[in-house]
Design a protein around this motif. Structure first.
Motif, PDB file in Angstrom:
ATOM      1  N   ARG A 235       0.843  -1.209   0.000  1.00 63.06           N
ATOM      2  CA  ARG A 235       0.000   0.000   0.000  1.00 63.06           C
ATOM      3  C   ARG A 235       0.879   1.261   0.000  1.00 63.06           C
ATOM      4  N   TRP A 236       1.965   1.235   0.754  1.00 61.84           N
ATOM      5  CA  TRP A 236       2.865   2.390   0.764  1.00 61.84           C
ATOM      6  C   TRP A 236       3.506   2.587  -0.613  1.00 61.84           C
ATOM      7  N   LEU A 237       3.874   1.489  -1.258  1.00 64.39           N
ATOM      8  CA  LEU A 237       4.459   1.588  -2.593  1.00 64.39           C
ATOM      9  C   LEU A 237       3.447   2.175  -3.573  1.00 64.39           C
ATOM     10  N   ALA A 238       2.183   1.791  -3.413  1.00 63.62           N
ATOM     11  CA  ALA A 238       1.130   2.357  -4.267  1.00 63.62           C
ATOM     12  C   ALA A 238       0.968   3.849  -4.022  1.00 63.62           C
ATOM     13  N   THR A 239       1.056   4.262  -2.767  1.00 63.18           N
ATOM     14  CA  THR A 239       0.979   5.688  -2.445  1.00 63.18           C
ATOM     15  C   THR A 239       2.118   6.455  -3.116  1.00 63.18           C
ATOM     16  N   CYS A 240       3.316   5.872  -3.079  1.00 60.35           N
ATOM     17  CA  CYS A 240       4.472   6.520  -3.721  1.00 60.35           C
ATOM     18  C   CYS A 240       4.269   6.626  -5.232  1.00 60.35           C
ATOM     19  N   GLN A 241       3.710   5.588  -5.841  1.00 62.11           N
ATOM     20  CA  GLN A 241       3.474   5.633  -7.284  1.00 62.11           C
ATOM     21  C   GLN A 241       2.467   6.724  -7.648  1.00 62.11           C
ATOM     22  N   MET A 242       1.441   6.895  -6.829  1.00 60.30           N
ATOM     23  CA  MET A 242       0.468   7.953  -7.083  1.00 60.30           C
ATOM     24  C   MET A 242       1.138   9.322  -7.064  1.00 60.30           C
ATOM     25  N   GLY A 243       2.056   9.516  -6.106  1.00 61.34           N
ATOM     26  CA  GLY A 243       2.742  10.791  -6.017  1.00 61.34           C
ATOM     27  C   GLY A 243       3.676  11.041  -7.182  1.00 61.34           C
ATOM     28  N   HIS A 244       4.331   9.973  -7.653  1.00 57.87           N
ATOM     29  CA  HIS A 244       5.301  10.133  -8.745  1.00 57.87           C
ATOM     30  C   HIS A 244       4.624  10.280 -10.098  1.00 57.87           C
ATOM     31  N   TYR A 245       3.402   9.793 -10.250  1.00 59.85           N
ATOM     32  CA  TYR A 245       2.753   9.760 -11.554  1.00 59.85           C
ATOM     33  C   TYR A 245       2.733  11.141 -12.210  1.00 59.85           C
ATOM     34  N   ARG A 246       2.202  12.139 -11.501  1.00 60.94           N
ATOM     35  CA  ARG A 246       2.080  13.473 -12.095  1.00 60.94           C
ATOM     36  C   ARG A 246       3.434  14.194 -12.147  1.00 60.94           C
ATOM     37  N   ASN A 247       4.348  13.824 -11.260  1.00 58.40           N
ATOM     38  CA  ASN A 247       5.670  14.454 -11.265  1.00 58.40           C
ATOM     39  C   ASN A 247       6.572  13.896 -12.363  1.00 58.40           C
ATOM     40  N   ARG A 248       6.164  12.793 -12.974  1.00 56.52           N
ATOM     41  CA  ARG A 248       6.983  12.151 -14.010  1.00 56.52           C
ATOM     42  C   ARG A 248       6.304  12.201 -15.375  1.00 56.52           C
ATOM     43  N   GLY A 249       5.540  13.273 -15.624  1.00 53.53           N
ATOM     44  CA  GLY A 249       4.895  13.427 -16.925  1.00 53.53           C
ATOM     45  C   GLY A 249       3.733  12.493 -17.133  1.00 53.53           C
ATOM     46  N   ASN A 250       2.950  12.263 -16.046  1.00 51.18           N
ATOM     47  CA  ASN A 250       1.773  11.382 -16.106  1.00 51.18           C
ATOM     48  C   ASN A 250       2.148   9.968 -16.539  1.00 51.18           C
ATOM     49  N   ARG A 251       3.183   9.448 -15.901  1.00 51.06           N
ATOM     50  CA  ARG A 251       3.627   8.069 -16.117  1.00 51.06           C
ATOM     51  C   ARG A 251       3.982   7.461 -14.766  1.00 51.06           C
ATOM     52  N   TYR A 252       3.718   6.177 -14.627  1.00 50.41           N
ATOM     53  CA  TYR A 252       4.182   5.473 -13.433  1.00 50.41           C
ATOM     54  C   TYR A 252       5.689   5.281 -13.532  1.00 50.41           C
ATOM     55  N   TYR A 253       6.349   5.274 -12.393  1.00 52.04           N
ATOM     56  CA  TYR A 253       7.806   5.429 -12.330  1.00 52.04           C
ATOM     57  C   TYR A 253       8.478   4.101 -11.985  1.00 52.04           C
TER      58      TYR A 253
ATOM     59  N   GLY B  37       3.687   3.282 -19.536  1.00 46.03           N
ATOM     60  CA  GLY B  37       3.717   3.909 -18.222  1.00 46.03           C
ATOM     61  C   GLY B  37       2.360   4.171 -17.618  1.00 46.03           C
ATOM     62  N   GLN B  38       1.292   3.561 -18.161  1.00 45.94           N
ATOM     63  CA  GLN B  38      -0.058   3.835 -17.670  1.00 45.94           C
ATOM     64  C   GLN B  38      -0.606   2.718 -16.791  1.00 45.94           C
ATOM     65  N   SER B  39       0.122   1.643 -16.661  1.00 48.83           N
ATOM     66  CA  SER B  39      -0.271   0.542 -15.782  1.00 48.83           C
ATOM     67  C   SER B  39       0.953   0.074 -15.002  1.00 48.83           C
ATOM     68  N   TRP B  40       0.690  -0.460 -13.843  1.00 49.44           N
ATOM     69  CA  TRP B  40       1.793  -0.982 -13.033  1.00 49.44           C
ATOM     70  C   TRP B  40       1.241  -1.963 -12.005  1.00 49.44           C
ATOM     71  N   TYR B  41       2.111  -2.783 -11.473  1.00 49.15           N
ATOM     72  CA  TYR B  41       1.753  -3.573 -10.299  1.00 49.15           C
ATOM     73  C   TYR B  41       3.035  -4.044  -9.607  1.00 49.15           C
ATOM     74  N   ALA B  42       2.912  -4.291  -8.313  1.00 52.32           N
ATOM     75  CA  ALA B  42       4.008  -4.826  -7.508  1.00 52.32           C
ATOM     76  C   ALA B  42       3.500  -6.071  -6.808  1.00 52.32           C
ATOM     77  N   VAL B  43       4.355  -7.066  -6.692  1.00 51.51           N
ATOM     78  CA  VAL B  43       3.944  -8.358  -6.154  1.00 51.51           C
ATOM     79  C   VAL B  43       4.985  -8.860  -5.158  1.00 51.51           C
ATOM     80  N   ARG B  44       4.507  -9.611  -4.157  1.00 49.65           N
ATOM     81  CA  ARG B  44       5.424 -10.217  -3.188  1.00 49.65           C
ATOM     82  C   ARG B  44       4.870 -11.551  -2.711  1.00 49.65           C
ATOM     83  N   ARG B  45       5.740 -12.521  -2.553  1.00 51.81           N
ATOM     84  CA  ARG B  45       5.393 -13.840  -2.008  1.00 51.81           C
ATOM     85  C   ARG B  45       5.791 -13.876  -0.540  1.00 51.81           C
ATOM     86  N   THR B  46       4.839 -14.196   0.325  1.00 50.20           N
ATOM     87  CA  THR B  46       5.110 -14.225   1.763  1.00 50.20           C
ATOM     88  C   THR B  46       5.824 -15.513   2.143  1.00 50.20           C
TER      89      THR B  46
END
Length: 439
Positions: free
Chosen positions: A334-352, A382-391
């Motif tokens: 969730r924190w990583l998603a929050t960071c991506q939201m912040g970077h999106y508009r700062n990086r020319g409307n692209r996920y970083y 740069g319009q889609s993204w996802y992050a994944v982790r195996r517990t």
């Protein structure tokens, strides 16, 4: 031992401080940020003056001075200890005053401070400072020790600098052992010429002055905590008088810092909205009960983690029985998603893509192992993204977006998702059949 007004180590410390100040001035002049720094300094000073901190600090210093004056009537202190007392005030005394404010939020601050200060007294402030190296050794060794301290502090924040941090800590350890060994040798060599009574008084000085300072700081911590609660109550009251509510807080806390610590945050808003003394009194009891239930629920959750470790299957709600690392993984994603939201508009409307440092920091921030196994994918446009982790349980969690913020998709299952978020495998916004554990 070193009877001069300033020892070689103290002179070397002043030289080191002057060197760092000169470097800072040169850096400021080169990048032209002097005006901004001066303005920031003025603003910080004005903010400090507008608070009650200077008045509290003056009262603290006055009480310490009165304590020293009282000790001078006994065997514990005389004017020969003036320099040692000033050094203690500048280093330990000011540091302890700062603990008054951190104790508002943290438990065990006073006991921890006492243990650290006593350990520092026995190992370094007393033994190591009994004698200094020659000045030609102290100055370069002190400069290098200061540099290594900075490297150890700032380098520890980045796993890539582990080798530098290890080297810096190794030097600091060698320097500390050498200083203690040199002082011990000088102590034995000059034993017949030493004023042993004065030496004993100097050793005892921080051992009795530190507990006294902590006793003085405790009411400051209580006052700071009370001021925080009162400020939130006033905000929630929206102009209504809150004297009865404040009285209820003061009586129920009964001078206990822990009782005020429980009323920090948004809970104190409930007191500001209470209608009078009795309502505030009952509200405090309700807040304490809510917090007890929350702590009990947390303990129960921890017990369930232990009891269900290794179990295969799901419960009646569809959640995995073995939920080790589930909460930590969801928080990190969730924190990583929050960071991506912040970077999106700062990086020319692209996920970083360049969030490697943030991903690595998730290990410390949320208690995950290092490397933490978080893998991020960004689409070509740069319009889609996802992050994944195996517990550790083998269960997979993923979070991502299929469009601009604040689009968000969730996934969890026995295997990693096959690709970017879509309705077949993922759930949008909230947990569902494809993300039953995301709660």
């Amino acid at each position: 031992m070193d009877d001069a007004l300033l020892t070689n180590r103290e002179i070397a410390s002043l030289v080191t401080l002057a060197a760092f100040v000169m470097l800072a001035i040169v850096a400021v002049v080169r990048d032209g940020s002097g005006g901004q720094i001066l303005q920031a300094g003025r603003s910080a000073f004005a903010t400090l003056v507008s608070t009650k901190i200077p008045l509290l600090f003056a009262g603290y210093v006055g009480c310490v001075a009165a304590t020293v004056a009282l000790a001078s009537r006994w065997w514990l202190w005389d004017t020969a200890l003036l320099k040692a007392t000033v050094v203690w005030c500048l280093i330990s005394g000011i540091g302890l005053f700062g603990k008054a404010f951190s104790a508002v939020e943290e438990k065990g601050v006073f006991v921890g401070a006492l243990k650290r200060v006593v350990a520092a007294v026995v190992v370094f402030e007393f033994i190591a400072n009994l004698a200094s190296f020659p000045l030609w050794v102290e100055i370069p060794a002190g400069l290098l020790a200061s540099l290594c301290t900075l490297l150890a502090v700032f380098g520890s924040q980045d796993a890539e600098h582990a080798g530098v941090v290890k080297m810096a800590n190794t030097y600091l350890g060698i320097f500390g052992v050498a200083a203690i060994g040199w002082a011990a040798w000088r102590l034995v060599d000059d034993w017949s010429d030493i004023d042993r009574v004065l030496l004993l008084r100097e050793f005892l000085l921080p051992l009795w002055l530190t507990p006294v300072a902590l006793l003085l700081i405790y009411p400051l911590s209580w006052f700071a905590a009370y001021e925080g609660v009162r400020a939130r109550m006033r905000f929630a009251a929206n102009g209504r008088p809150i004297r009865p509510q404040r009285l209820a807080v003061m009586i129920r806390s009964a001078g206990r810092l822990g009782a005020l610590r429980e009323l920090q945050g948004t809970d104190s808003w409930r007191l500001g909205r209470a209608d009078g003394f009795r309502a505030a009194w009952r509200e405090i009891g309700d807040i304490k009960q809510d917090q007890r239930e929350e702590r009990e629920a947390q303990l129960a959750a921890e017990r369930r983690l232990e009891l269900n470790a290794g179990l295969v299957g799901t419960d009646s709600t569809g959640k995995q029985l073995d939920q080790r690392e589930h909460a930590e993984t969801m928080q990190a994603l969730r924190w990583l998603a929050t960071c991506q939201m912040g970077h999106y508009r700062n990086r020319g409307n692209r996920y970083y893509e360049g969030l490697e440092i943030i991903i690595d920091d998730l290990s410390d921030k949320y208690g995950l192992p290092r490397p933490n196994g978080v893998v991020m994918h960004i689409s070509r446009d740069g319009q889609s993204w996802y992050a994944v982790r195996r517990t550790i349980t083998g269960h997979w969690f993923a979070i991502g977006a299929a469009g601009p913020p604040s689009d968000q998709w969730l996934y969890d299952g026995p295997a990693a998702p096959s690709g970017f978020p879509d309705e077949a495998e993922w759930e949008q916004w909230a947990p569902g059949d494809n993300a039953p554990n995301w709660t």
